[in-house]
Design a protein around this motif. Structure first.
Motif, PDB file in Angstrom:
ATOM      1  N   LEU A 141    -101.551  12.358  -6.574  1.00 15.56           N
ATOM      2  CA  LEU A 141    -101.899  11.434  -5.614  1.00 15.56           C
ATOM      3  C   LEU A 141    -101.272  10.622  -4.830  1.00 15.56           C
ATOM      4  O   LEU A 141    -101.626   9.965  -4.309  1.00 15.56           O
ATOM      5  N   SER A 152    -108.370   3.187 -11.911  1.00 16.36           N
ATOM      6  CA  SER A 152    -108.761   3.956 -10.435  1.00 16.36           C
ATOM      7  C   SER A 152    -107.816   5.131 -11.767  1.00 16.36           C
ATOM      8  O   SER A 152    -107.379   4.649 -12.706  1.00 16.36           O
ATOM      9  N   THR A 153    -107.504   6.151 -11.115  1.00 17.46           N
ATOM     10  CA  THR A 153    -107.104   6.920 -11.534  1.00 17.46           C
ATOM     11  C   THR A 153    -106.100   7.321 -11.575  1.00 17.46           C
ATOM     12  O   THR A 153    -105.450   8.198 -12.126  1.00 17.46           O
ATOM     13  N   THR A 164    -105.094   4.819 -14.840  1.00 17.70           N
ATOM     14  CA  THR A 164    -105.397   6.024 -16.209  1.00 17.70           C
ATOM     15  C   THR A 164    -104.494   6.880 -16.038  1.00 17.70           C
ATOM     16  O   THR A 164    -103.538   7.098 -17.402  1.00 17.70           O
ATOM     17  N   GLN A 165    -103.919   7.667 -15.304  1.00 16.05           N
ATOM     18  CA  GLN A 165    -103.060   9.052 -15.459  1.00 16.05           C
ATOM     19  C   GLN A 165    -101.640   8.089 -15.555  1.00 16.05           C
ATOM     20  O   GLN A 165    -100.892   8.862 -16.673  1.00 16.05           O
ATOM     21  N   HIS A 211    -104.999  -1.288  -8.270  1.00 15.45           N
ATOM     22  CA  HIS A 211    -105.322  -0.103  -9.185  1.00 15.45           C
ATOM     23  C   HIS A 211    -104.751  -1.064 -10.167  1.00 15.45           C
ATOM     24  O   HIS A 211    -104.307  -0.327 -11.407  1.00 15.45           O
ATOM     25  N   ILE A 219     -97.829  10.965 -11.244  1.00 11.97           N
ATOM     26  CA  ILE A 219     -99.035  10.949 -10.221  1.00 11.97           C
ATOM     27  C   ILE A 219     -98.516  11.469  -8.592  1.00 11.97           C
ATOM     28  O   ILE A 219     -99.508  11.163  -8.192  1.00 11.97           O
TER      29      ILE A 219
END
Length: 355
Positions: free
Chosen positions: A219, A2-3, A6-7, A183, A216
């Motif tokens: 998000l 998931s983004t 990753t972040q 996640h 994050i």
């Protein structure tokens, strides 16, 4: 991946904590992606995860170092006495964790040939280990793909997704587990696990979260709507009942009487004073049962000790008992664990004796 994960990993490799005493040198996030499936010694990880249940890192560090110095290996812990283990646990509270740690060490020596099991269900079956702790141990030590859901992770996910309800409610907890699994990446699970715990502990804190530094925040629905303070939603408050007891400090020749409490119940396995209801009649009855010549010499100030579900008012009563044949101990030379209230009274006793 998931983004969010990753972040979070990108941030972790630059800013993640790498100097905690239970982390192996080669588990440092500064080194980039994990190349080893044994990033941290499992004995250290297991002990630290149990200590970190309901206790903050800043409190755990010194206790962990002291504990590991006394019990450097799982075998040393398994062969120790319960009193020794509980004494080394001093300062952490929730002593059932220490008893379970000791029991688990003995089970591993007896049933797993001294090697910590690596199967999730086997780890989950060990005393004091729940779903999140089992996942954390296997993820951090062996890079296994298991989600975790400790207090820090619950707070991060609740804010990112503006999740309604408190996690004491089953529907909310189930949703949090779904999000945690969503996640958790397929690779670098060890670093992701440490990363999301680090984020909650250092930036996404309960009060005054540092959203401008958060990797994050773009998000995070709570950040977007400026509702960080509303998540996680607080647990519905219940009025705690209050109980009152007297702790009878029987003294003879500048020594005090203590007894070992049963394993079940509060302060299980710790050493304590004899207790009774805080009424003159109950106190007098307990005095005479212990020593027919017992006489009260001093009443200590009443103080409050709070548990999860109730408050306890504690009245220390110093009692001279010249004819008792019970066992007495030097109050400042104890070699076993005592509850916090007993420790407080012992400190007062020592001051009075030295005055």
């Amino acid at each position: 991946m998931s983004t969010l994960s990753t972040q979070l990993l990108t941030w972790f490799y630059k800013h993640g904590r790498s100097d905690l005493p239970w982390q192996a040198p080669h588990s440092s996030p500064r080194g980039g992606q994990s190349k080893s499936k044994t990033n941290a010694p499992i004995y250290y990880v297991w002990v630290s995860e149990i200590m970190l249940q309901q206790t903050q890192v800043v409190t755990v560090i010194d206790c962990f170092n002291r504990f590991i110095k006394r019990f450097p290996t799982l075998n040393a812990l398994a062969n120790a006495s319960e009193d020794d283990v509980l004494a080394q646990w001093a300062g952490l509270g929730y002593y059932a964790r220490a008893r379970n740690l000791h029991k688990t060490a003995q089970i591993i020596m007896q049933q797993h040939q001294g090697k910590f099991p690596q199967e999730f269900e086997q780890v989950l079956s060990l005393p004091g280990i729940g779903r999140s702790t089992a996942g954390a141990i296997l993820a951090l030590s062996f890079n296994q793909n298991h989600a975790i859901l400790d207090g820090n992770v619950k707070r991060v996910l609740a804010r990112v997704h503006q999740l309604k309800g408190h996690y004491s409610q089953s529907a909310t907890l189930n949703k949090l587990w779904q999000l945690a699994e969503l996640h958790t990446p397929d690779t670098n699970v060890d670093h992701y696990t440490q990363a999301i715990m680090d984020l909650g502990a250092t930036l996404c804190t309960r009060a005054h979260p540092e959203c401008l530094r958060c990797p994050i925040s773009s998000l995070c629905a709570a950040h977007e709507n400026q509702t960080q303070a509303n998540y996680p939603e607080p647990k519905p408050k219940k009025l705690k009942p209050t109980r009152s007891i007297a702790m009878l400090v029987f003294v003879k020749d500048n020594k005090v009487h203590l007894y070992k409490r049963p394993s079940a119940g509060i302060w299980g396995g710790l050493w304590s004073f004899i207790e009774c209801e805080d009424t003159p009649k109950a106190i007098q009855k307990s005095l005479l049962e212990f020593d027919q010549q017992a006489l009260i010499s001093k009443h200590l100030p009443i103080f409050k000790h709070s548990f999860t579900h109730y408050h306890l008012n504690i009245h220390g009563v110093i009692v001279d008992c010249p004819s008792s044949q019970a066992k007495f101990y030097q109050p400042n030379q104890l070699k076993f664990g005592v509850p916090k209230p007993v420790e407080k009274i012992l400190h007062q006793i020592t001051q009075l004796m030295n005055a």
